[in-house]
Design a protein around this motif. Structure first.
Motif, PDB file in Angstrom:
ATOM      1  N   ARG A   1       0.864  -1.185   0.000  1.00 20.90           N
ATOM      2  CA  ARG A   1       0.000   0.000   0.000  1.00 20.90           C
ATOM      3  C   ARG A   1       0.891   1.223   0.000  1.00 20.90           C
ATOM      4  N   LEU A   2       0.575   2.155  -0.865  1.00 20.67           N
ATOM      5  CA  LEU A   2       1.387   3.366  -0.908  1.00 20.67           C
ATOM      6  C   LEU A   2       0.698   4.412  -0.054  1.00 20.67           C
ATOM      7  N   ASP A   3       1.264   4.645   1.115  1.00 18.33           N
ATOM      8  CA  ASP A   3       0.649   5.555   2.070  1.00 18.33           C
ATOM      9  C   ASP A   3       1.741   6.530   2.533  1.00 18.33           C
ATOM     10  N   VAL A   4       1.761   7.694   1.900  1.00 15.69           N
ATOM     11  CA  VAL A   4       2.809   8.666   2.219  1.00 15.69           C
ATOM     12  C   VAL A   4       2.490   9.315   3.559  1.00 15.69           C
ATOM     13  N   LYS A   5       3.361   9.089   4.527  1.00 16.29           N
ATOM     14  CA  LYS A   5       3.095   9.569   5.896  1.00 16.29           C
ATOM     15  C   LYS A   5       3.556  11.004   6.085  1.00 16.29           C
ATOM     16  N   ILE A   6       4.774  11.273   5.647  1.00 12.59           N
ATOM     17  CA  ILE A   6       5.332  12.604   5.875  1.00 12.59           C
ATOM     18  C   ILE A   6       5.675  13.184   4.510  1.00 12.59           C
ATOM     19  N   ALA A   7       5.214  14.389   4.259  1.00 18.98           N
ATOM     20  CA  ALA A   7       5.503  15.012   2.975  1.00 18.98           C
ATOM     21  C   ALA A   7       6.994  15.308   2.871  1.00 18.98           C
ATOM     22  N   GLY A   8       7.490  15.274   1.641  1.00 19.08           N
ATOM     23  CA  GLY A   8       8.916  15.495   1.441  1.00 19.08           C
ATOM     24  C   GLY A   8       9.268  16.967   1.536  1.00 19.08           C
TER      25      GLY A   8
ATOM     26  N   ARG B   1      12.337  17.949   0.200  1.00 23.08           N
ATOM     27  CA  ARG B   1      13.327  18.194  -0.837  1.00 23.08           C
ATOM     28  C   ARG B   1      12.659  18.022  -2.194  1.00 23.08           C
ATOM     29  N   PRO B   2      13.099  18.796  -3.199  1.00 23.99           N
ATOM     30  CA  PRO B   2      12.550  18.570  -4.530  1.00 23.99           C
ATOM     31  C   PRO B   2      12.900  17.167  -5.014  1.00 23.99           C
ATOM     32  N   GLY B   3      11.965  16.541  -5.681  1.00 18.82           N
ATOM     33  CA  GLY B   3      12.206  15.198  -6.193  1.00 18.82           C
ATOM     34  C   GLY B   3      11.729  14.111  -5.255  1.00 18.82           C
ATOM     35  N   ILE B   4      11.414  14.476  -4.011  1.00 15.25           N
ATOM     36  CA  ILE B   4      10.906  13.498  -3.041  1.00 15.25           C
ATOM     37  C   ILE B   4       9.483  13.890  -2.666  1.00 15.25           C
ATOM     38  N   LEU B   5       8.524  13.012  -2.954  1.00  8.94           N
ATOM     39  CA  LEU B   5       7.131  13.285  -2.599  1.00  8.94           C
ATOM     40  C   LEU B   5       6.937  13.216  -1.084  1.00  8.94           C
ATOM     41  N   GLY B   6       7.578  12.249  -0.480  1.00 10.95           N
ATOM     42  CA  GLY B   6       7.402  12.083   0.952  1.00 10.95           C
ATOM     43  C   GLY B   6       7.978  10.755   1.389  1.00 10.95           C
ATOM     44  N   HIS B   7       7.709  10.419   2.638  1.00 13.10           N
ATOM     45  CA  HIS B   7       8.239   9.175   3.187  1.00 13.10           C
ATOM     46  C   HIS B   7       7.085   8.212   3.482  1.00 13.10           C
ATOM     47  N   ALA B   8       7.334   6.954   3.266  1.00 10.78           N
ATOM     48  CA  ALA B   8       6.335   5.935   3.562  1.00 10.78           C
ATOM     49  C   ALA B   8       7.033   4.746   4.191  1.00 10.78           C
ATOM     50  N   LEU B   9       6.248   3.961   4.915  1.00 12.18           N
ATOM     51  CA  LEU B   9       6.790   2.728   5.480  1.00 12.18           C
ATOM     52  C   LEU B   9       6.564   1.615   4.475  1.00 12.18           C
ATOM     53  N   ILE B  10       7.638   1.028   3.977  1.00 13.22           N
ATOM     54  CA  ILE B  10       7.510  -0.076   3.046  1.00 13.22           C
ATOM     55  C   ILE B  10       8.317  -1.237   3.597  1.00 13.22           C
ATOM     56  N   ARG B  11       7.619  -2.322   3.892  1.00 17.77           N
ATOM     57  CA  ARG B  11       8.225  -3.498   4.526  1.00 17.77           C
ATOM     58  C   ARG B  11       8.961  -3.114   5.806  1.00 17.77           C
ATOM     59  N   GLY B  12       8.409  -2.141   6.526  1.00 24.25           N
ATOM     60  CA  GLY B  12       8.992  -1.768   7.795  1.00 24.25           C
ATOM     61  C   GLY B  12      10.129  -0.780   7.698  1.00 24.25           C
ATOM     62  N   ASP B  13      10.567  -0.454   6.470  1.00 27.96           N
ATOM     63  CA  ASP B  13      11.658   0.517   6.331  1.00 27.96           C
ATOM     64  C   ASP B  13      11.097   1.865   5.907  1.00 27.96           C
ATOM     65  N   ILE B  14      11.664   2.921   6.466  1.00 23.00           N
ATOM     66  CA  ILE B  14      11.287   4.264   6.014  1.00 23.00           C
ATOM     67  C   ILE B  14      11.863   4.449   4.617  1.00 23.00           C
ATOM     68  N   THR B  15      10.965   4.715   3.673  1.00 33.78           N
ATOM     69  CA  THR B  15      11.372   4.747   2.278  1.00 33.78           C
ATOM     70  C   THR B  15      10.936   6.074   1.673  1.00 33.78           C
ATOM     71  N   GLU B  16      11.817   6.667   0.877  1.00 36.25           N
ATOM     72  CA  GLU B  16      11.486   7.918   0.202  1.00 36.25           C
ATOM     73  C   GLU B  16      10.740   7.601  -1.103  1.00 36.25           C
ATOM     74  N   ILE B  17       9.581   8.226  -1.261  1.00 35.46           N
ATOM     75  CA  ILE B  17       8.829   8.039  -2.503  1.00 35.46           C
ATOM     76  C   ILE B  17       9.225   9.172  -3.447  1.00 35.46           C
ATOM     77  N   ILE B  18       9.722   8.820  -4.622  1.00 35.42           N
ATOM     78  CA  ILE B  18      10.244   9.883  -5.482  1.00 35.42           C
ATOM     79  C   ILE B  18       9.147  10.452  -6.371  1.00 35.42           C
ATOM     80  N   ASP B  19       9.354  11.703  -6.742  1.00 38.03           N
ATOM     81  CA  ASP B  19       8.381  12.487  -7.497  1.00 38.03           C
ATOM     82  C   ASP B  19       8.792  12.460  -8.969  1.00 38.03           C
ATOM     83  N   VAL B  20       8.171  11.561  -9.718  1.00 37.29           N
ATOM     84  CA  VAL B  20       8.553  11.393 -11.122  1.00 37.29           C
ATOM     85  C   VAL B  20       8.290  12.681 -11.898  1.00 37.29           C
ATOM     86  N   GLY B  21       7.180  13.355 -11.565  1.00 34.31           N
ATOM     87  CA  GLY B  21       6.827  14.596 -12.259  1.00 34.31           C
ATOM     88  C   GLY B  21       7.915  15.648 -12.150  1.00 34.31           C
ATOM     89  N   PHE B  22       8.580  15.703 -10.976  1.00 29.79           N
ATOM     90  CA  PHE B  22       9.654  16.681 -10.799  1.00 29.79           C
ATOM     91  C   PHE B  22      10.784  16.423 -11.782  1.00 29.79           C
TER      92      PHE B  22
END
Lengths: 147, 193
Positions: B151-158, B160-181
């Motif tokens: 499930r893509l659930d962005v918890k904290i907004a990013g 920095r440019p290029g980072i949408l925000g942070h999400a928990l993926i398999r228990g790791d804090i993972t940066e979700i990147i902003d393809v549009g940027f």
């Protein structure tokens, strides 16, 4: 003295400087590539690497009959790419003196002339010394080689 | 694909089967085009699947997890990635501090997460290719880690440019990147800030 790997295809004797040759193996389990240019014999798996095999006789436009009983592939590494040269038979390694290398005869076929560095007169036959870079420079590779 | 086979556009790559034989992988888009039918553009297709899939699979999406610039894992929805490529480093050219590579008979800018994107000097450089309206950019990465159905659930907004925000993926804090940027940065910046 330069060591040449000697091989024949379509009845013609060729030599390639041994430093260009990575390995030599029997042709097995080749996959034809539909729509590819006639120089491409296909692709095969050599110990987990995908080798693109080039048919030397087609590359050099040799029309003479082939001896396809036990075709061999000469493996050549080109940067990150693995290529193979499909030939009829691979012979021994000959040490030939550079002073014995003669310029290619004037009546040599144009394609062959463009890929050869010269010829050696052996006891009974003429050996055409090939240049690996020019032999592999065809089709889409031309622009990449130019970079 | 070998440079000797690039002219055969209908194949996107090759794979080795379990029995050791090599097979060609067909690019369905090129195949459809060669049959004279207009294939849906990639952007249409990807938004389509991105909208449909989450509902049918309980809001999970396929996420491509990779590392670039830092040790913190980064992720991007797989449906937005056109291609995962490894390019020969010697084909990368640098002009005006921008990295450009010749890719499928086009010039494609390469962007990184850092101002001075690290380019490997030797062997193969992995990149993610994103396309929009027929134009592509390559995002320099260090390595592909995995593909996860999450499930893509962005918890904290990013921040920095290029980072949408942070999400928990398999228990790791993972940066979700902003393809549009990165697609927007294509023309002007040439690299991500």
């Amino acid at each position: 003295m330069t060591d040449y790997v000697i091989f024949t295809t379509a009845g013609q004797l060729f030599g390639l400087p041994i430093e260009h040759v990575q390995d030599v193996f029997a042709l097995a389990n080749i996959t034809r590539v539909p729509l590819a240019s006639p120089e491409i014999a296909g692709v095969l798996n050599l110990r987990g690497r995908i080798v693109t095999v080039i048919d030397l006789a087609n590359r050099l436009q040799l029309d003479a009959p082939r001896d396809a009983t036990a075709p061999m592939v000469i493996g050549i590494e080109r940067g990150a790419e693995s290529l193979g040269i499909l030939v009829d038979r691979v012979g021994e390694v000959l040490s030939l003196a550079e002073v014995d290398r003669e310029p290619t005869p004037i009546n040599l076929d144009r394609t062959l002339d463009a890929t050869a560095t010269g010829v050696f007169r052996l006891d009974e036959k003429i050996l055409v010394a090939l240049d690996a870079d020019r032999m592999l420079d065809f089709g889409s590779s031309r622009s990449i080689a130019a970079q | 694909m070998s440079s000797k086979l690039r002219h055969v556009a209908i194949f996107s790559g090759m794979a080795i089967l379990g029995d050791g034989s090599v097979i060609m992988v067909i690019d369905p888009n090129v195949l459809a085009q060669s049959l004279g039918r207009a294939a849906p553009s990639r952007s249409e297709a990807s938004t389509d699947t991105a909208e449909r899939e989450p509902r049918s699979q309980q809001d999970t999406v396929s996420l491509l997890i990779f590392r670039a610039a830092s040790n913190r894992p980064k992720a991007v929805p797989l449906s937005l990635v056109s291609r995962i490529e490894e390019i020969d480093c010697r084909n990368i050219e640098t002009t005006d501090g921008r990295h450009i590579v010749k890719y499928r008979d086009e010039l494609m800018p390469l962007l990184g997460f850092e101002a001075q994107a690290r380019i490997k000097k030797e062997s193969a450089q992995p990149i993610l290719v994103f396309s929009e309206h027929g134009r592509s950019i390559g995002l320099l990465i260090d390595e592909i880690v995995d593909i996860a159905e999450e499930r893509l659930d962005v918890k904290i907004a990013g921040d920095r440019p290029g980072i949408l925000g942070h999400a928990l993926i398999r228990g790791d804090i993972t940066e979700i990147i902003d393809v549009g940027f990165f697609l927007a940065a294509r023309g002007s910046l040439g690299r991500a800030a």
